[in-house]
Design an enzyme around this catalytic site. Structure first.
Site, mmCIF file in Angstrom:
data_model
loop_
_atom_site.group_PDB
_atom_site.id
_atom_site.type_symbol
_atom_site.label_atom_id
_atom_site.label_comp_id
_atom_site.label_asym_id
_atom_site.label_seq_id
_atom_site.Cartn_x
_atom_site.Cartn_y
_atom_site.Cartn_z
ATOM 1 C CD GLU B 85 44.616 44.353 38.891
ATOM 2 O OE1 GLU B 85 45.829 44.407 39.171
ATOM 3 O OE2 GLU B 85 43.950 43.307 38.893
ATOM 4 C CB CYS B 117 39.902 46.250 33.325
ATOM 5 S SG CYS B 117 41.021 44.873 33.607
ATOM 6 N NE ARG B 206 34.519 27.990 27.186
ATOM 7 C CZ ARG B 206 34.548 28.641 26.015
ATOM 8 N NH1 ARG B 206 35.706 29.076 25.537
ATOM 9 N NH2 ARG B 206 33.445 28.863 25.340
ATOM 10 C CB THR B 208 36.441 35.975 32.242
ATOM 11 O OG1 THR B 208 37.049 35.198 31.214
ATOM 12 C CG2 THR B 208 37.019 35.603 33.592
ATOM 13 C CG HIS B 241 38.542 45.933 28.959
ATOM 14 N ND1 HIS B 241 39.760 46.498 29.263
ATOM 15 C CD2 HIS B 241 38.531 44.705 29.549
ATOM 16 C CE1 HIS B 241 40.450 45.652 30.031
ATOM 17 N NE2 HIS B 241 39.734 44.564 30.208
ATOM 18 C CE LYS B 246 40.596 34.896 18.277
ATOM 19 N NZ LYS B 246 41.104 33.581 18.721
ATOM 20 C CG ASN B 273 44.026 43.502 30.023
ATOM 21 O OD1 ASN B 273 43.781 44.700 29.927
ATOM 22 N ND2 ASN B 273 43.287 42.668 30.755
ATOM 23 C CB SER B 303 36.513 41.545 36.468
ATOM 24 O OG SER B 303 36.954 41.056 35.225
#
Lengths: 137, 353, 388
Positions: B85, B117, B206, B208, B241, B246, B273, B303
């Site tokens: 990307e 990603c 959030r 995402t 991924h 978390k 990431n 995404s």
């Protein structure tokens, strides 16, 4: 004022810049980088052929460029080295990923692929070889 | 799945040496480092040097993959897909740069792929199909990114740089792992994007999470498990991924996979990431420690949004190739910290650069 | 071959000539040389001009025809000579050969560079053109970097120190302070040199010659005609030139300039002289390490002993071999194309006993100029003698 950045020139140099494609004279056994059309030792008796260098070698001499040329301002200060390649030829290049105080003559290095110059935000990006110290040596 | 060549002949990784610690970024924005580290599960992230971009990272990973696969004749590579990307050019492929740099030219096909990603794993699927159909003997799929986070945004703590290249095809006897199955789950979910010409991506905060990452990762993984009949307990390892430290832990929990099985491939906490490379580097790190016969599930997420899931079985050939190229861990461990000023210069966050 | 003499010399002050153009500078130096030779312009048969980078520095090619025009010398043939920083010295050699061969009788040789009309980085890039553009400069090397790579090897192979290099700058600044034409008129201390900003390690700002404007000219004539014009002709005993690779990485050794060694050997053979016979020598000290290598390669000192000899004062005026009485490139300045001709001007003054302000080498009879192009791909050497 960038030089060596013409479109056709860049394209022509890709084998040398990306893959350290040099030449070797089969008559005298000497390797050359950049490649040569005529062996300076044997001249017309020379038998020149392409040779891809492994990219492994040792530092032959070094400096730290503190006053950079145009196009290299963001990288300064950066080390430049002359590398004695394992195949015998020497090549001048930037050294990356290395604190200058660790640069020593004779230290083993290996080739890496990096951006050499960019022509502003809209122009061509020129890629090619630089070197880094071989890890763990 | 049927068809030949859907196995991994070799893989290679690359992660830039520089790191910036979360503390160094929180210092600038007045955040609490402990809260960020806990909230995102990221302690530090990789920073590319000023002369590195997604193409140079891809070349380094591709060269490592060539060493690992032991491919003597690079012209046997019939396809290269570069997933990113953050490509160096909006128009002009980086795949052709990689092809030239590994001397695979000119008889091959090459293209750049974009799916946030997961562009790298989409490339793996393309290569699988071409190998299985007999179009090509070997193919290479690369995920490589040097992603940007807007200064002060949560992404600034996570957007790292790295690359991984996988070579598929050749003789199965020489392969390191067999890709037993793959499937994908794709919807139009606008959780994260970047318009042309924009320096930084925008994201839905959030949003995402649950409707984007978790919905797609869990759905694709469940689809793979259903289609193959493999259960969580049958897996030796899983890779997801990892946009932060978390989410993949949470995904494993939701799928009933023990946390220990994802740990070898969970490297985002230490390098950030790496976007298109994230799940592929995680898979590479897992393969670095896996033994013949073990089973790995790898599920990417891009995404926009989609997930590709893979069931991989490690083959005997892996032992012969171990140590030929640098392991992911050696890249993770080899690091030098930079301060925020250096980071801002390297990432050209100063307006004049 | 006819014997050739210098019958007149002249130069502009070297420095930053904000108010003067390339044409102004060359005309000034040319007129001074013609006045010195007591010569009418109508007597001149040909012009040879050395300039390295007029195209990049002032956007003007075809530069010698322009100079001939502005000196009122049309329609004589005017030829440009380019050999990077050795352009002036090679132009002198071309003029010498024209007179020696009998093709021309009276020849004016000029050297000039106008460097301050472009930003410093552009001037540095133009100078970079003297190295291997594709395999050194494009990759991030600068001219100081190339000499720094040589200096590093010299330090490693022979134990040469940064203080010894600094001693070159100190001596040349001292000599320059006695030369009203010099770019720098002030003395410097070892400490000043050592504490100056690093340009390309181990070379610091005071190890580097400056970017200067300037021009110099000499008039040549057959020796047998020389006394028609001057009581103090200076005979050119030898003119020798040699070449080497542009790229440093292609050379066997980085601690010597092969072109210097070859040109020096030939020059001494032609002149039937040895290094010990030279009373004053202008060497090409674009960087301090360059002077150390030059005094070794020419043969004044054994290889590796140049730094120590300089630090011990053996190259000072009045010592074993006075080097760069003009201040050299380091102190007098380095308008690239002018340098090789300026060296001949200084040696002519020394041999005529006309060097001013205490920098005259007593009883100097034989002098030498050593002019290098780039990082050593061209070297041209002239040996001169006071014609008694």
């Amino acid at each position: 004022m960038t030089t060596g950045t013409g479109l056709a020139l860049t394209w022509r140099k890709i084998p040398e810049r990306y893959n350290l494609m040099g030449s070797k004279c089969d008559n005298c056994g000497e390797s050359f980088f950049p490649s040569r059309k005529i062996c300076p030792n044997c001249r017309r008796r020379g038998r020149i052929r392409k040779e891809k260098f492994s990219g492994k070698g040792k530092i032959y001499s070094y400096t730290l460029v503190a006053s950079p040329p145009s196009g290299f301002e963001l990288e300064a200060p950066y080390p430049m080295v002359i590398v004695q390649l394992d195949e015998g030829a020497r090549v001048t290049a930037q050294l990356v990923d290395t604190a200058y105080e660790n640069v020593k003559i004779g230290a083993p290095v290996q080739v890496v692929f990096r951006k050499i110059q960019e022509e502003g935000k809209e122009g061509l990006i020129h890629y090619g070889f630089k070197f880094k110290m071989t890890p763990g040596k | 799945m049927d068809g030949g060549g859907m196995w991994i002949a070799g893989y290679g990784a690359y992660v830039p040496r520089f790191r910036i610690a979360a503390e160094e970024i929180t210092k600038i924005w007045g955040e609490e480092a402990s809260r960020i580290k806990e909230g995102l599960g990221i302690a530090e992230k990789s920073v590319p040097d000023i002369d590195e971009d997604s193409a140079t990272i891809a070349v380094e990973a591709a060269r490592n993959a060539m060493y690992h696969a032991g491919l003597k004749d690079p012209t046997e590579i019939g396809a290269i897909f570069f997933g990113s990307e953050s490509p160096p050019y909006a128009v002009k492929p980086a795949a052709s740069i990689v092809a030239e740099a590994i001397q695979a030219t000119p008889a091959l096909t090459a293209a750049d792929l974009e799916f946030a990603c997961k562009a790298g794993t989409a490339g793996i699927q393309c290569v699988m199909g071409m190998c299985a159909s007999g179009m090509i003997r070997y193919g290479m799929a690369i995920g490589s990114d040097t992603s940007q986070g807007r200064p002060g945004d949560a992404l600034e703590y996570s957007a790292g740089a790295g690359g991984a290249a996988f070579i598929l095809g050749g003789e199965k006897a020489d392969a390191v792992a067999d890709i037993k199955h793959t499937c994908s789950y794709t919807t139009d979910t606008p959780d994260f994007w970047r318009r042309p010409g924009a320096d930084f991506p925008s994201h839905g905060g959030r949003f995402t999470g649950e409707p984007a990452y978790f919905k797609h990762v869990i759905s694709a993984s469940q689809m793979l498990m259903k289609e193959t009949g493999v259960k969580a307990e049958d897996l030796d390892y899983a890779v997801f991924h990892q946009p932060n430290g978390k989410f993949p832990v949470q995904a494993a929990k939701m799928l009933g996979i023990e946390k220990g099985k994802i740990m070898p491939g969970l490297i985002t906490p230490l390098i950030g990431n790496t976007y298109s490379a994230a799940s592929m580097l995680g898979l590479a790190a897992t393969l670095d420690v896996a033994k013949p016969g073990q089973r790995i599930m790898a599920t990417s997420f891009g995404s926009g949004a989609g997930s590709d899931s893979f069931l991989i079985e490690v083959l005997d050939g892996i032992d012969a190739k171990r140590g030929r190229a640098r392991a992911v861990k050696s890249f993770v461990d080899d690091k030098e910290y930079v301060d925020y000023g250096t980071y801002a210069k390297y990432r050209r966050k100063l307006k004049s650069l | 071959m006819r014997k050739v003499a210098i019958i007149g010399v002249g130069m502009t002050e070297f420095g930053e000539h904000w108010d003067k153009s390339f044409r102004d500078l060359t005309a000034e130096a040319g007129v001074r040389a013609m006045e010195d030779a007591n010569l009418a312009g109508t007597k001149i048969d040909a012009l040879y001009g050395g300039t390295m980078a007029a195209g990049r520095l002032i956007g003007q090619e075809h530069i010698t025809a322009l100079i001939a025009d502005h000196m009122g010398l049309n329609p004589i043939p005017a030829t440009r000579v380019e050999a990077a920083c050795a352009s002036g010295g090679v132009a002198l050699r071309q003029g010498y050969m024209a007179v020696a061969s009998g093709i021309h009788d009276i020849v004016v040789v000029g050297g000039a560079e106008k460097m301050t009309d472009v930003p410093v980085n552009d001037a540095a890039a133009a100078l970079g053109g003297a190295g291997d553009q594709e395999w050194e400069l494009f990759l991030g090397a600068t001219f100081p970097a190339l000499y720094a790579l040589m200096a590093r090897r010299h330090m490693v192979e022979y134990g040469t120190t940064e203080e010894q290099m600094a001693a070159v700058a100190v001596k040349n600044h001292l000599n320059a302070s006695m030369n009203k034409y010099a770019h720098f008129q002030s003395k410097v201390s070892i400490e000043t040199v050592m504490k100056s900003k690093v340009v390309s390690d181990p070379l610091k700002l005071f190890d580097c010659s400056p970017i200067s404007d300037g021009a110099a000219a000499v008039i040549l004539a057959p020796l047998e005609m020389a006394r028609q014009f001057t009581d103090t002709p200076v005979e050119i005993l030898a003119s020798a030139q040699a070449s080497d690779t542009l790229a440093l990485s292609s050379r066997k050794s980085l601690t010597e300039l092969r072109a210097t060694k070859v040109a020096a050997r030939k020059a001494f053979e032609q002149a039937k002289l040895a290094p010990a016979d030279i009373d004053a020598c202008e060497v090409h000290d674009c960087f301090t390490i360059a002077e150390i290598m030059a005094v070794e390669d020419i043969g004044f000192f054994p290889k590796g002993a140049g730094g120590k000899a300089t630090a011990e004062g053996e190259t000072a005026i009045g010592a074993k071999i006075p080097i760069n009485t003009s201040g050299g490139l380091k102190g007098c300045g380095h308008p690239v194309g002018a340098t090789g001709v300026k060296q001949a001007v200084e040696i002519a003054w020394q041999l005529r006993g006309e060097a001013e302000n205490g920098r005259q080498v007593k009883g100097a009879e034989i002098g030498m100029t050593h002019n290098v192009g780039g990082s050593g791909a061209t070297c041209v050497i002239h040996v001169m003698k006071r014609a008694d």
